[in-house]
Design an enzyme around this catalytic site. Structure first.
Site, PDB file in Angstrom:
ATOM      1  N   ARG A 175       0.811  -1.222   0.000  1.00 17.97           N
ATOM      2  CA  ARG A 175       0.000   0.000   0.000  1.00 17.97           C
ATOM      3  C   ARG A 175       0.843   1.270   0.000  1.00 17.97           C
ATOM      4  O   ARG A 175       0.492   2.277   0.602  1.00 17.97           O
ATOM      5  CB  ARG A 175      -0.965   0.024   1.199  1.00 17.97           C
ATOM      6  CG  ARG A 175      -1.890  -1.158   1.258  1.00 17.97           C
ATOM      7  CD  ARG A 175      -2.809  -1.236   0.041  1.00 17.97           C
ATOM      8  NE  ARG A 175      -3.602  -2.467   0.105  1.00 17.97           N
ATOM      9  CZ  ARG A 175      -3.217  -3.633  -0.428  1.00 17.97           C
ATOM     10  NH1 ARG A 175      -2.062  -3.712  -1.099  1.00 17.97           N
ATOM     11  NH2 ARG A 175      -3.960  -4.700  -0.322  1.00 17.97           N
ATOM     12  N   SER A 252     -10.861   0.337   3.402  1.00 14.55           N
ATOM     13  CA  SER A 252     -10.157  -0.097   4.609  1.00 14.55           C
ATOM     14  C   SER A 252      -9.406   1.092   5.197  1.00 14.55           C
ATOM     15  O   SER A 252      -8.530   1.661   4.543  1.00 14.55           O
ATOM     16  CB  SER A 252      -9.172  -1.222   4.272  1.00 14.55           C
ATOM     17  OG  SER A 252      -9.858  -2.351   3.784  1.00 14.55           O
ATOM     18  N   GLU A 356      -4.626   4.083   6.211  1.00 16.59           N
ATOM     19  CA  GLU A 356      -4.348   3.924   4.790  1.00 16.59           C
ATOM     20  C   GLU A 356      -4.669   5.180   3.992  1.00 16.59           C
ATOM     21  O   GLU A 356      -3.937   5.525   3.073  1.00 16.59           O
ATOM     22  CB  GLU A 356      -5.115   2.726   4.232  1.00 16.59           C
ATOM     23  CG  GLU A 356      -4.788   2.429   2.786  1.00 16.59           C
ATOM     24  CD  GLU A 356      -5.376   1.109   2.306  1.00 16.59           C
ATOM     25  OE1 GLU A 356      -5.672   1.002   1.103  1.00 16.59           O
ATOM     26  OE2 GLU A 356      -5.527   0.193   3.129  1.00 16.59           O
TER      27      GLU A 356
END
Length: 364
Positions: A175, A252, A356
């Site tokens: 990520r 998320s 995130e």
């Protein structure tokens, strides 16, 4: 749009950032420029940079948390939406598909699946624009952008130069990439190398394999893989739906934590002490072992829908990893919930969860 921050564009002047994000949260910016091609983007950024105007570059707004105070500058929205499909490259036995940074991601996935091209199908249903995918190294159901990325076209704001760069130069990780948390290099187009035999990438994710009725590692028709992924994502509130507040999120909110081998035994001891000797989801990672953030959140005492049915911001009722705006939240409500969850997991297990999404004008 449902946020308590004014969304009426006549109120307060400027543009509402809540209208540009999937969380439907955030204050206002002074103005908005939509760049429909690279030349427009270069001209807009040059004009704004010369004027000393702060710039916030936005694609689909699916990975942004913007403060209630908004952004003291101008939003430049990426709107380059062309898709170009190449011929089969016999040397690599792939087809290169090039998409503008502003192309809706799931539109691109659906387009490639309709052409029986494989590689993107497990990334179906993810909201946002194509240009953000290499920045975040977006991934789901066992596939990451790094697996299919061919090249990325990048604008250097300092020089105005536009060039294609290789994945090797982007330091792609879990990520993250060398493009994340910086605005001096802007993605303008992305090229993907896809298979052309009508079959998916090998199904690596056990949950997806179960829905498809195959063993992990099998390949299935790309259309079947896409529909199975969409089915799973809808069940978790991860496919945008204006009528479903469980989808008013940034996906998320926390990344799955990677724990070093040195720290792992102590953390596992704390987990066992709290929840008993149960199977603990863990996966190999480059720098240690990856744990499941959603699993940790639930075992730390934060269930679906936490904290209550009438809370303005709460965990999704379908998936504890999504923090949602129930229609009347402010950004600070969401951040307070994020802090509560982060601190609760740290207190329970000694694991610090990292957000995130990109935070604009705010922090945890």
């Amino acid at each position: 749009m449902g946020s308590r921050d004014a969304n009426d564009l006549d109120a307060g002047g400027g543009v509402s950032l809540a209208d540009l994000t999937t969380l439907r949260l955030g204050g206002r910016a002074r103005g908005l420029v939509r760049a429909t091609d690279v030349d427009e983007l270069i001209a807009a950024l040059d004009r704004l940079d010369r004027a000393g105007e702060p710039v916030l570059i936005v694609g689909g707004g699916s990975n942004l948390v913007v403060s209630d105070d908004g952004f003291p500058g101008t939003v430049v929205q990426m709107a380059q939406d062309g898709i170009r499909v190449g011929e089969v490259d016999p040397a690599r036995d792939t087809v290169v598909v090039v998409a503008g940074a502003g192309v809706d991601w799931d539109r691109l996935v659906a387009d490639t699946v309709s052409r029986d091209l494989g590689g993107l199908e497990c990334l179906s249903g993810i909201p946002g624009a194509t240009g953000a995918t290499p920045v975040q190294n977006v991934g789901a159901y066992g596939v990451e952008i790094a697996d299919v990325l061919d090249e990325v076209q990048v604008l250097d704001r300092a020089t105005g130069a536009v060039e294609w760069v290789s994945p090797a130069s982007l330091q792609l990780g879990y990520r993250t990439s060398a493009l994340k948390h910086r605005s001096d290099r802007v993605v303008t187009a992305v090229a993907f190398a896809l298979t052309h035999d009508g079959l998916s990438a090998p199904i690596r994710y056990r949950e997806l394999a179960g829905v498809l009725g195959v063993e992990p590692g099998a390949r299935v028709p790309v259309g079947e893989a896409r529909e199975a992924v969409l089915q799973l994502r809808r069940g978790k509130g991860m496919v945008l739906d204006a009528d479903d507040h469980d989808t008013w999120s940034a996906g998320s909110f926390f990344t799955n934590p990677v724990v070093g081998e040195h720290d792992l035994p102590h953390i596992l001891e704390r987990i066992v002490a709290r929840v008993g000797d149960v199977p603990i989801p863990r996966y190999p990672a480059q720098d240690g072992v990856k744990l499941s953030a959603g699993w940790l959140i639930e075992r730390a005492g934060f269930g679906r829908g936490h904290p209550s049915a009438d809370a303005p911001a709460r965990l999704s009722t379908k998936h504890t990893l999504a923090l949602t705006n129930r229609g009347a939240a402010r950004t600070e409500d969401l951040l307070a919930l994020a802090r509560e969850v982060r601190d609760g997991v740290a207190a329970a297990f000694g694991v610090v969860l990292e957000p995130e999404p990109v935070l604009v004008g705010c922090r945890l």
